[in-house]
Enzyme design. Sequence first.
Site, PDB file in Angstrom:
ATOM      1  N   ASP A   8       0.787  -1.246   0.000  1.00 46.31           N
ATOM      2  CA  ASP A   8       0.000   0.000   0.000  1.00 46.31           C
ATOM      3  C   ASP A   8       0.817   1.293   0.000  1.00 46.31           C
ATOM      4  O   ASP A   8       0.464   2.245   0.713  1.00 46.31           O
ATOM      5  CB  ASP A   8      -0.964  -0.004   1.196  1.00 46.31           C
ATOM      6  CG  ASP A   8      -1.952  -1.143   1.162  1.00 46.31           C
ATOM      7  OD1 ASP A   8      -1.836  -2.018   0.291  1.00 46.31           O
ATOM      8  OD2 ASP A   8      -2.844  -1.176   2.035  1.00 46.31           O
ATOM      9  N   ASP A  46      -4.442  -0.796  -1.620  1.00 43.90           N
ATOM     10  CA  ASP A  46      -5.737  -0.608  -0.990  1.00 43.90           C
ATOM     11  C   ASP A  46      -6.640  -0.105  -2.129  1.00 43.90           C
ATOM     12  O   ASP A  46      -6.295   0.855  -2.829  1.00 43.90           O
ATOM     13  CB  ASP A  46      -5.562   0.463   0.108  1.00 43.90           C
ATOM     14  CG  ASP A  46      -6.422   0.222   1.328  1.00 43.90           C
ATOM     15  OD1 ASP A  46      -6.839  -0.925   1.568  1.00 43.90           O
ATOM     16  OD2 ASP A  46      -6.659   1.205   2.063  1.00 43.90           O
ATOM     17  N   HIS A  48     -10.456   0.510  -2.620  1.00 47.01           N
ATOM     18  CA  HIS A  48     -11.803   0.518  -2.041  1.00 47.01           C
ATOM     19  C   HIS A  48     -12.875   0.952  -3.033  1.00 47.01           C
ATOM     20  O   HIS A  48     -12.629   1.808  -3.891  1.00 47.01           O
ATOM     21  CB  HIS A  48     -11.849   1.470  -0.844  1.00 47.01           C
ATOM     22  CG  HIS A  48     -10.944   1.076   0.280  1.00 47.01           C
ATOM     23  ND1 HIS A  48     -10.968  -0.175   0.854  1.00 47.01           N
ATOM     24  CD2 HIS A  48      -9.988   1.767   0.951  1.00 47.01           C
ATOM     25  CE1 HIS A  48     -10.075  -0.226   1.818  1.00 47.01           C
ATOM     26  NE2 HIS A  48      -9.456   0.920   1.902  1.00 47.01           N
ATOM     27  N   HIS A  61     -10.405   7.091   1.340  1.00 42.49           N
ATOM     28  CA  HIS A  61      -9.046   7.027   0.798  1.00 42.49           C
ATOM     29  C   HIS A  61      -8.948   5.867  -0.180  1.00 42.49           C
ATOM     30  O   HIS A  61      -9.729   4.907  -0.098  1.00 42.49           O
ATOM     31  CB  HIS A  61      -8.016   6.815   1.930  1.00 42.49           C
ATOM     32  CG  HIS A  61      -8.217   5.513   2.644  1.00 42.49           C
ATOM     33  ND1 HIS A  61      -9.155   5.355   3.639  1.00 42.49           N
ATOM     34  CD2 HIS A  61      -7.640   4.300   2.475  1.00 42.49           C
ATOM     35  CE1 HIS A  61      -9.141   4.103   4.051  1.00 42.49           C
ATOM     36  NE2 HIS A  61      -8.242   3.429   3.354  1.00 42.49           N
ATOM     37  N   LYS A  86      -6.768  -5.149  -2.678  1.00 42.80           N
ATOM     38  CA  LYS A  86      -7.438  -5.571  -1.444  1.00 42.80           C
ATOM     39  C   LYS A  86      -8.284  -4.448  -0.889  1.00 42.80           C
ATOM     40  O   LYS A  86      -8.178  -3.309  -1.337  1.00 42.80           O
ATOM     41  CB  LYS A  86      -6.382  -5.993  -0.425  1.00 42.80           C
ATOM     42  CG  LYS A  86      -5.417  -4.880  -0.166  1.00 42.80           C
ATOM     43  CD  LYS A  86      -4.487  -5.280   0.937  1.00 42.80           C
ATOM     44  CE  LYS A  86      -3.835  -4.080   1.519  1.00 42.80           C
ATOM     45  NZ  LYS A  86      -4.783  -3.051   1.963  1.00 42.80           N
ATOM     46  N   CYS A 127      -2.106  -2.622   7.629  1.00 46.86           N
ATOM     47  CA  CYS A 127      -1.982  -3.593   6.536  1.00 46.86           C
ATOM     48  C   CYS A 127      -0.646  -4.328   6.516  1.00 46.86           C
ATOM     49  O   CYS A 127      -0.594  -5.488   6.124  1.00 46.86           O
ATOM     50  CB  CYS A 127      -2.275  -2.907   5.212  1.00 46.86           C
ATOM     51  SG  CYS A 127      -4.011  -2.401   5.122  1.00 46.86           S
TER      52      CYS A 127
HETATM   53  C1  VGL Z   1      -4.546   0.913   5.799  1.00 39.90           C
HETATM   54  C2  VGL Z   1      -5.913   2.065   7.238  1.00 39.90           C
HETATM   55  C3  VGL Z   1      -6.952   1.990   6.347  1.00 39.90           C
HETATM   56  C4  VGL Z   1      -3.201   0.339   5.506  1.00 39.90           C
HETATM   57  C5  VGL Z   1      -5.582   0.808   4.901  1.00 39.90           C
HETATM   58  O1  VGL Z   1      -2.863   0.191   4.298  1.00 39.90           O
HETATM   59  O2  VGL Z   1      -2.459   0.057   6.456  1.00 39.90           O
HETATM   60  N1  VGL Z   1      -4.723   1.530   6.971  1.00 39.90           N
HETATM   61  N2  VGL Z   1      -6.761   1.358   5.182  1.00 39.90           N
HETATM   62 ZN    ZN Z   2      -8.137   1.374   3.546  1.00 36.88          ZN
END
Ligand code: VGL
Ligand code: ZN
Length: 180
Positions: A8, A46, A48, A61, A86, A127
């Site tokens: 990420d 990430d 979403h 985000h 993911k 993550c």
């Molecule tokens: C993450 C918070 C929300 C991460 C992803 O990649 O660690 N943290 N979404």
């Molecule tokens: Zn996230």
Amino acid sequence: MKALFIVDVQNDFLPGGALAVPRGDEVIAPINALMDRFEVIWASKDWHPRRTTHFDRWPVHCVRGTEGARFPQALNAARIQRVFLKGTSTDDDGYSAFEATNADLEHLLRHHGITDLYVTGLATDYCVRATARDAARLGFAAYVVKEAVRAVNLAPDDEQKAFHDMQQAGVRIISIHEIS
Ligand code: VGL
Ligand code: ZN
């Protein structure tokens, strides 16, 4: 057989981004340097949907397809051979790259004969932790490279807690200098 895994490292997690990880940009240089020492280099994003229960907990985000979900310019993303998407569900956080929905990380690691996974990226307390823990649980030798990760630290000691928790789960926290 070892692989470098980059969790990420996306615009929204860098300073100025929608969910900025403090000093998140500092992981980029060590990750770029590490790329010269690995043949297999994979990453997660990430990714979403616009609406997800994940955004009840976090600011919006890394919505799939947006600028915030892209790799930053400074990351040598041309070297990344596979990207695992993911957090794609509307009702689940999906923190671990082993929960990616476009490809099966566990299966592909085994298929490529990878036994040792070197985890880097963002964020240590979410993550990175979930991915490294899953790797150890599934029987891989899991390493987290401490210079190449940063934490959200909603509470100031979350990073320390995450390192401790990962170690309890069999993950080895190492320095870049310990990688052969
Ligand atoms: C993450 C918070 C929300 C991460 C992803 O990649 O660690 N943290 N979404
Ligand atoms: Zn996230």
